[in-house]
Design a protein around this motif. Structure first.
Motif, short mmCIF file in Angstrom:
data_model
loop_
_atom_site.label_atom_id
_atom_site.label_comp_id
_atom_site.label_asym_id
_atom_site.label_seq_id
_atom_site.Cartn_x
_atom_site.Cartn_y
_atom_site.Cartn_z
N PHE A 7 36.95 46.79 38.60
CA PHE A 7 36.21 46.92 37.35
C PHE A 7 36.40 45.68 36.48
CE2 PHE A 7 36.32 48.02 32.83
CZ PHE A 7 35.00 48.42 32.64
N LEU A 8 37.64 45.22 36.34
CA LEU A 8 37.91 44.04 35.53
C LEU A 8 37.19 42.82 36.08
CD1 LEU A 8 41.73 44.53 34.88
CD2 LEU A 8 39.87 44.81 33.23
N ALA A 9 37.25 42.63 37.39
CA ALA A 9 36.61 41.46 38.01
C ALA A 9 35.09 41.52 37.84
CB ALA A 9 36.98 41.38 39.48
N ARG A 10 34.50 42.68 38.07
CA ARG A 10 33.04 42.82 37.94
C ARG A 10 32.59 42.55 36.50
NH1 ARG A 10 30.32 45.32 42.33
NH2 ARG A 10 31.80 46.16 43.84
N SER A 11 33.44 42.89 35.54
CA SER A 11 33.10 42.69 34.13
C SER A 11 33.12 41.22 33.73
CB SER A 11 34.07 43.46 33.24
OG SER A 11 34.00 44.83 33.52
N LEU A 12 33.81 40.39 34.49
CA LEU A 12 34.00 39.00 34.11
C LEU A 12 33.02 38.02 34.76
CD1 LEU A 12 37.89 38.92 34.33
CD2 LEU A 12 36.52 38.73 32.25
N VAL A 13 32.44 38.37 35.89
CA VAL A 13 31.68 37.40 36.68
C VAL A 13 30.17 37.51 36.46
CG1 VAL A 13 33.46 37.31 38.46
CG2 VAL A 13 31.59 38.94 38.69
N ASP A 14 29.45 36.48 36.92
CA ASP A 14 27.99 36.47 36.85
C ASP A 14 27.35 37.23 38.01
OD1 ASP A 14 27.91 34.96 34.53
OD2 ASP A 14 27.87 33.05 35.63
N HIS A 15 28.08 37.36 39.13
CA HIS A 15 27.57 38.03 40.33
C HIS A 15 28.46 39.22 40.68
CE1 HIS A 15 24.94 34.58 40.85
NE2 HIS A 15 26.00 33.80 40.72
N PRO A 16 28.38 40.32 39.90
CA PRO A 16 29.28 41.45 40.14
C PRO A 16 29.06 42.12 41.49
CG PRO A 16 27.65 42.00 38.48
CD PRO A 16 27.50 40.54 38.77
N ASP A 17 27.88 41.96 42.07
CA ASP A 17 27.62 42.57 43.37
C ASP A 17 28.38 41.88 44.50
OD1 ASP A 17 25.84 40.44 42.60
OD2 ASP A 17 24.72 40.79 44.45
N GLN A 18 28.91 40.68 44.25
CA GLN A 18 29.65 39.95 45.28
C GLN A 18 31.17 40.12 45.14
OE1 GLN A 18 28.42 35.92 45.95
NE2 GLN A 18 26.27 36.41 45.55
N VAL A 19 31.62 40.95 44.21
CA VAL A 19 33.06 41.18 44.04
C VAL A 19 33.53 42.18 45.10
CG1 VAL A 19 34.82 42.14 42.50
CG2 VAL A 19 33.01 40.69 41.58
N ARG A 20 34.57 41.82 45.80
CA ARG A 20 35.17 42.70 46.81
C ARG A 20 36.68 42.72 46.57
NH1 ARG A 20 30.63 43.69 47.13
NH2 ARG A 20 29.18 43.29 48.80
N ARG A 35 37.95 39.04 46.12
CA ARG A 35 37.01 38.01 46.57
C ARG A 35 35.81 38.02 45.65
NH1 ARG A 35 38.29 36.11 51.62
NH2 ARG A 35 39.66 37.46 52.82
N VAL A 36 35.44 36.82 45.20
CA VAL A 36 34.28 36.66 44.33
C VAL A 36 33.43 35.51 44.85
CG1 VAL A 36 35.46 37.56 42.28
CG2 VAL A 36 35.51 35.12 42.74
N ALA A 37 32.23 35.37 44.32
CA ALA A 37 31.36 34.25 44.68
C ALA A 37 32.06 32.95 44.29
CB ALA A 37 30.02 34.38 43.97
N PRO A 38 31.88 31.89 45.07
CA PRO A 38 32.57 30.61 44.77
C PRO A 38 32.34 30.12 43.34
CG PRO A 38 31.53 30.51 46.93
CD PRO A 38 31.10 31.82 46.29
N GLU A 39 31.15 30.33 42.80
CA GLU A 39 30.89 29.86 41.43
C GLU A 39 31.56 30.73 40.37
OE1 GLU A 39 27.24 32.06 42.97
OE2 GLU A 39 28.44 30.41 43.70
N ASP A 40 32.09 31.89 40.75
CA ASP A 40 32.75 32.78 39.79
C ASP A 40 34.27 32.68 39.81
OD1 ASP A 40 30.41 33.86 38.75
OD2 ASP A 40 30.32 35.45 40.26
N VAL A 41 34.82 31.89 40.70
CA VAL A 41 36.29 31.80 40.80
C VAL A 41 36.89 31.33 39.48
CG1 VAL A 41 38.20 30.64 41.97
CG2 VAL A 41 36.28 31.50 43.28
N GLY A 42 36.26 30.35 38.85
CA GLY A 42 36.77 29.84 37.57
C GLY A 42 36.79 30.89 36.48
N LYS A 43 35.83 31.78 36.50
CA LYS A 43 35.77 32.85 35.49
C LYS A 43 36.90 33.85 35.69
CE LYS A 43 30.89 32.69 34.44
NZ LYS A 43 30.33 31.64 35.23
#
Length: 85
Positions: A7-20, A35-43
């Motif tokens: 939940f926390l990770a999905r709330s922070l990223v631009d591509h919540p569907d790619q959070v695993r 695991r998140v999309a490469p462009e969301d790692v910084g977030k």
């Protein structure tokens, strides 16, 4: 624990569907691989690792109540991102 971190990770990223979030449970330790999309790692890591440290702190607090040691690893597909440890 897994659901909270997801939940926390999905709330922070631009591509919540790619959070695993994968949970690897041992006898006394639980490892949560995020695991998140490469462009969301910084977030997820945040400036100087502050967000990653906060996620780890919350996960450890929940794990402590359950009598487990919790480690959160942030992955981008190439391996663990170690900022904020």
């Amino acid at each position: 624990m897994k659901e909270l971190v997801e939940f926390l990770a999905r709330s922070l990223v631009d591509h919540p569907d790619q959070v695993r979030v994968n949970e690897v449970a041992g006898e006394q330790t639980v490892i949560l691989e995020v695991r998140v999309a490469p462009e969301d790692v910084g977030k997820i890591i945040g400036k100087q690792g502050r967000i990653a440290r906060a996620i780890r702190t919350v996960a450890r607090a929940v794990g402590a109540r359950a009598g487990k040691r919790v480690e959160v690893e942030i992955l981008d597909g190439g391996g663990p991102a170690t900022a904020g440890r």
